[in-house]
Structure formats: structure tokens, C-alpha cells
Design a protein around this motif. Structure first.
Motif, short mmCIF file in Angstrom:
data_model
loop_
_atom_site.label_atom_id
_atom_site.label_comp_id
_atom_site.label_asym_id
_atom_site.label_seq_id
_atom_site.Cartn_x
_atom_site.Cartn_y
_atom_site.Cartn_z
N ASP A 1 -9.88 -118.65 -6.51
CA ASP A 1 -9.56 -118.95 -5.11
C ASP A 1 -8.70 -117.86 -4.49
O ASP A 1 -8.69 -117.69 -3.26
CB ASP A 1 -8.85 -120.30 -5.02
N SER A 2 -7.96 -117.13 -5.32
CA SER A 2 -7.03 -116.12 -4.78
C SER A 2 -7.43 -114.69 -5.14
O SER A 2 -6.72 -113.74 -4.77
CB SER A 2 -5.61 -116.39 -5.30
N PHE A 3 -8.53 -114.50 -5.86
CA PHE A 3 -8.89 -113.15 -6.29
C PHE A 3 -10.39 -112.91 -6.15
O PHE A 3 -11.21 -113.71 -6.61
CB PHE A 3 -8.48 -112.92 -7.75
#
Length: 241
Positions: A213-215
């Protein structure tokens, strides 16, 4: 050597339009931008350089001014000390769509003297213009003006590369067709060929692959036809920023 944006592997590469890296800043703030690319082969302005390579960079920028260090190390450089290592420095300035820069290229190879400026270094001036989001065409003119860019008689040959690239998006993929030419005989020419040369016709496609979700991991593939070298290339790369 490098494909532009001004110097990022595409069309630089280079790419994008980059044989040098410049940053146009909308605000007067200092920025540091480390990055790295892993490429399946290193092709610069239609000329094959080395095989799989790691290409790190670090850029310092403030108020349109930038200083960029860019390098490339071939995985086979330790077994072949005559190639595989490059270290380039670029000073640039950008305002609006206009950019200008001077690059010191050094690609003598692992273990060679860095301080041999008359023969091992190649100095290039470049000027470029990008028409903006409504018409995302970028054009760059780059000319070697000093250093090792000499002909058989030892005279400066002012090798020149003119590049145009247009970027648009299709189904979430950034697509960049580009073309590069050399208007007169120089370092981009295959031996025995003189005058105007069509050096590179390229198509680059890039997108981000979501890992978490963040990368996300930016990847690209580039098909390059090099008429002047009578060669073709298909390059794959990963970018870390």
C-alpha cells in the motif's frame, strides 16, 4: 553518457529527454534527490555501451540551479578493466520549460586515471525546451566542445546529438516515443559513415508496479532501433527514487 529527461535512462537518457539532468524549481528551496536504476543493458544515443549495469545518481538543486553526479557500473567491469565504469557531473539551470547544462563525462574504465582531462573527459553543453503538459514535447541539442572528442587528426569534432521525445499516458502506462539524430560526423557514427546520421528511434513504456500500500516499484522497457549502427536493442530497467 546518458539518455534525457536530460539524464535518466531513456529517451536517456536517456531519457524523457536527458543527456544532462536539470531541475526547474517553482520555489526557492534546497533539495537532495538520490536515485538508482538497474538496467539490462546500457545503450546511449543509439550506441551500445555495456551489459547489465547499476546506475546511481544524486542531485542537489536550488532555485533552478542543479548539480548532479551520475554513474554506471557494469557487472563485468572487474573482469574487463577497460570498460564498465562511468562517472558524470552536470551543472544545470532550468526555468519554465527552458533548461541549459554543462556535463563532464568520464568513462575511461575501472582503474584508469580520472585526472586525465585532455583525453579521458568529454565536455558537453546542452540546451533544451519542453513545451509543457498541454503539448509534452521536449527537444534537446547537445554538443561536445572540449576534451577527448577528437577525430583521427586530433582535432575537436564537436560531436552533436539532437533529440526529441513526446510523452503521453495510455491505460496507466507512460509512453515516450523519441528520435535522435547527429547532424554531422562525430562520435555517434559507425566507422566509415559520415555526415548526417539517424542515430536512434526509440519507444519507451514505463509504469509503477504496486508492491504494498505504501511502496511501488517503477519499471520500464525500451525498444531502440539504431539505423546508424545497424543495430536494435530491447532494454528493461528498474528505478529506485
Amino acid at each position: 553518457m546518458k539518455t534525457m529527461t536530460f539524464r535518466q535512462p531513456v529517451l536517456a537518457a536517456t531519457a524523457l529527454l536527458m543527456s544532462f539532468t536539470t531541475f526547474a524549481q517553482e520555489e526557492n528551496k534546497f533539495e537532495i534527490a538520490p536515485a538508482a536504476d538497474l538496467v539490462s543493458s546500457y545503450v546511449w544515443r543509439g550506441v551500445y555501451q555495456t551489459g547489465p549495469s547499476v546506475q546511481p545518481s544524486i542531485a542537489l538543486s536550488y532555485a533552478g540551479l542543479s548539480l548532479t553526479a551520475w554513474g554506471s557500473t557494469d557487472f563485468s567491469s572487474m573482469s574487463d578493466p577497460n570498460k564498465g565504469k562511468e562517472f558524470d557531473l552536470t551543472v544545470g539551470y532550468g526555468i519554465g520549460g527552458f533548461s541549459i547544462g554543462v556535463t563532464d563525462y568520464w568513462w575511461a574504465g575501472e582503474g584508469k586515471r580520472y585526472g586525465n582531462y585532455s583525453n579521458s573527459h568529454f565536455f558537453e553543453g546542452a540546451v533544451g525546451y519542453n513545451f509543457g503538459e498541454s503539448f509534452p514535447l521536449g527537444i534537446t541539442w547537445s554538443t561536445m566542445f572540449a576534451g577527448g572528442d577528437k577525430d583521427a587528426d586530433g582535432d575537436q569534432q564537436f560531436s552533436t546529438y539532437v533529440e526529441a521525445a513526446y510523452t503521453f499516458s495510455v491505460l496507466g502506462v507512460d509512453v515516450t516515443p523519441g528520435i535522435g539524430v547527429s547532424p554531422w560526423t562525430g562520435m555517434y557514427h559507425k566507422e566509415g559513415k559520415d555526415g548526417f546520421a539517424l542515430c536512434s528511434i526509440a519507444l519507451r513504456a514505463s509504469r509503477e508496479i504496486k508492491i504494498t500500500d505504501s511502496f511501488s516499484l517503477p519499471v520500464f522497457a525500451q525498444c531502440i532501433v539504431a539505423p546508424n549502427q545497424d543495430n536494435v536493442f530491447l532494454v528493461f530497467g528498474l528505478s529506485i527514487k
